[in-house]
Design a protein around this motif. Structure first.
Motif, short mmCIF file in Angstrom:
data_model
loop_
_atom_site.label_atom_id
_atom_site.label_comp_id
_atom_site.label_asym_id
_atom_site.label_seq_id
_atom_site.Cartn_x
_atom_site.Cartn_y
_atom_site.Cartn_z
N GLU A 220 -4.12 2.61 -0.63
CA GLU A 220 -4.95 1.28 -0.48
C GLU A 220 -4.66 1.33 -1.45
O GLU A 220 -3.78 0.07 -2.51
CB GLU A 220 -5.97 0.76 -0.50
CG GLU A 220 -6.51 -0.52 -0.28
CD GLU A 220 -8.47 -0.61 -0.20
OE1 GLU A 220 -8.41 -1.77 -0.72
OE2 GLU A 220 -9.16 -0.42 0.36
N THR A 223 -0.69 0.99 -3.23
CA THR A 223 -0.73 -0.66 -2.46
C THR A 223 -0.64 -1.58 -3.85
O THR A 223 0.11 -2.14 -4.38
CB THR A 223 -0.82 -0.84 -1.30
OG1 THR A 223 -0.46 0.26 -0.53
CG2 THR A 223 -0.50 -1.91 -1.20
N LYS A 224 -1.77 -1.10 -4.20
CA LYS A 224 -2.43 -1.90 -5.26
C LYS A 224 -2.04 -1.53 -6.70
O LYS A 224 -1.78 -2.77 -7.42
CB LYS A 224 -3.98 -1.78 -5.81
CG LYS A 224 -4.80 -2.39 -4.28
CD LYS A 224 -6.34 -1.77 -5.26
CE LYS A 224 -7.18 -2.45 -3.92
NZ LYS A 224 -7.34 -4.22 -3.73
N GLN A 226 1.07 -1.24 -7.02
CA GLN A 226 2.55 -0.90 -6.36
C GLN A 226 2.63 -3.20 -6.90
O GLN A 226 3.24 -3.76 -7.71
CB GLN A 226 3.16 -0.84 -5.61
CG GLN A 226 3.88 0.23 -5.65
CD GLN A 226 4.08 1.19 -4.24
OE1 GLN A 226 5.47 1.30 -3.98
NE2 GLN A 226 3.32 1.65 -3.72
N SER A 227 1.84 -3.72 -6.46
CA SER A 227 1.84 -4.88 -6.41
C SER A 227 1.08 -5.39 -7.86
O SER A 227 1.22 -6.39 -8.53
CB SER A 227 0.36 -5.38 -5.15
OG SER A 227 -0.76 -5.20 -5.52
N MET A 228 0.05 -4.62 -8.50
CA MET A 228 -0.15 -5.25 -9.98
C MET A 228 1.15 -5.12 -10.62
O MET A 228 1.13 -5.21 -11.55
CB MET A 228 -1.32 -4.18 -10.25
CG MET A 228 -2.65 -4.91 -9.56
SD MET A 228 -4.11 -2.82 -9.84
CE MET A 228 -4.70 -3.98 -11.48
N SER A 229 2.00 -3.89 -10.79
CA SER A 229 3.05 -3.72 -11.14
C SER A 229 4.29 -4.88 -10.56
O SER A 229 4.42 -5.45 -11.93
CB SER A 229 4.30 -2.45 -10.45
OG SER A 229 4.84 -2.43 -11.37
N ASP A 230 4.12 -5.02 -9.85
CA ASP A 230 5.10 -6.61 -9.41
C ASP A 230 4.66 -8.36 -10.16
O ASP A 230 5.14 -8.65 -10.46
CB ASP A 230 5.20 -6.95 -7.66
CG ASP A 230 5.77 -5.76 -7.26
OD1 ASP A 230 6.18 -5.59 -7.91
OD2 ASP A 230 5.59 -5.53 -5.98
N ILE A 231 3.15 -8.24 -10.04
CA ILE A 231 2.49 -9.16 -11.13
C ILE A 231 2.78 -9.13 -11.94
O ILE A 231 2.67 -10.20 -12.70
CB ILE A 231 1.19 -8.84 -10.46
CG1 ILE A 231 1.26 -9.10 -9.49
CG2 ILE A 231 0.36 -10.56 -11.44
CD1 ILE A 231 -0.70 -9.81 -8.45
#
Length: 316
Positions: A220, A223-224, A226-231
């Motif tokens: 988890e 995943t966070k 990577q998603s925060m990097s995309d944001i």
């Protein structure tokens, strides 16, 4: 001695592949059940397994404390583990597990020890929402196939706090030191599978007045990241503008703290993010291995002042 060192090295090297070893044991029958469930504890927490030695009962001891035992010159508290989890051993408690974690040594009386299972962390799922506050995760011993044997991985930190509450110090805001000032928009990303540990970490971070995001597993948390990097990229920023520091436990379902740290440090986008490993797996072997995977610091659970000091040092 060489054999023992080889076994330690072999078990340590398992973490390079997101694997670990689980000691399986039984505690007797649960109320209303006619069979005995399997329970487990990470082998790294187990110092030795003994036939039950002589026990000295202590006057006015807590309800779950059997007494004390003199083991190799060390006087160790013995906890009745079947009684803690509500099981009734039909064979009695003839085996003693001597454990070392969270800066302490204690012993657990169990009914019998079965085997050591070598598992991948993705065979372990979080127990949150499945009932029971003494279990952090469920191990699928035969993989994810239908009918796989299941073992309950006990939250030994929670058990120790319940049985011996004075063994876990409370967080005193006045002792934790100066608050930590993070740049606007940055947070601490923390990962731990134990509800007790997450609560204590949250209290420490609140005392330090730092914003945080909490994850229950290493996967988890990854995943966070990577998603925060995309944001951040969508906003024309970098992940360093979002995450000031990653604070992670070692033992976690799906992905452990070693693999999480390795993933972060091996990715060019993320490798400059500081990582602190915060674990009850104490000892020189574990601490040396923490350094080998690239973590910036290691803090043994749980002294809030030491965690705060490590965070200040790494962030500085």
């Amino acid at each position: 001695m060489s054999t023992a060192l080889h076994e330690i090295d072999e078990r340590t090297n398992l973490t390079a592949n997101n694997k670990f070893e689980l000691l399986l044991f039984r505690l007797g029958e649960a109320p209303g059940a006619n069979h005995r469930e399997l329970f487990g504890i990470n082998v790294f927490k187990v110092r030795e397994i003994l036939v039950m030695p002589d026990i000295t009962e202590i006057a006015n001891a807590p309800p779950y404390v059997v007494g004390i035992a003199n083991i190799r010159g060390q006087v160790i508290t013995v906890i009745n583990l079947p009684k803690v989890v509500g099981c009734k051993p039909s064979k009695g408690t003839s085996i003693l597990l001597v454990t070392e974690f969270a800066r302490s040594t204690q012993a657990f009386a169990v009914e019998e020890v079965n085997e050591i299972a070598r598992l991948d962390w993705n065979q372990v799922i979080a127990a949150d929402g499945k009932g029971g506050n003494l279990v952090t995760s469920i191990a699928r011993l035969d993989g994810d196939k239908e009918g796989s044997r299941l073992a309950q991985v006990l939250d030994v930190e929670q058990i120790l706090r319940d049985v011996l509450p004075n063994s876990c110090g409370d967080i005193m805001p006045e002792n934790i030191g100066n608050k930590i000032k993070l740049p606007a928009g940055k947070v601490i990303l923390a990962a731990d599978d134990s509800p007790l540990a997450r609560s204590m970490i949250e209290n420490a971070l609140k005392a330090l007045d730092v914003p945080y995001v909490m994850a229950k597993t290493g996967l988890e948390a990854w995943t966070k990241v990577q998603s925060m990097s995309d944001i951040a990229e969508a906003e024309g920023k970098t992940i360093q503008d979002k995450i000031a520091l990653v604070l992670t436990d070692l033992e976690m379902p799906e992905m452990d703290g070693f693999m999480l740290t390795r993933n972060i440090k091996n990715d060019q986008r993320f490798k400059s993010i500081p990582v602190i490993i915060h674990s009850s797996l104490t000892g020189e072997t574990n601490e040396n291995h923490v350094k080998s995977v690239g973590a910036d610091a290691y803090v043994a659970k749980f002294v809030a002042e030491e965690l705060a000091d490590a965070m200040r040092t790494v962030l500085a």
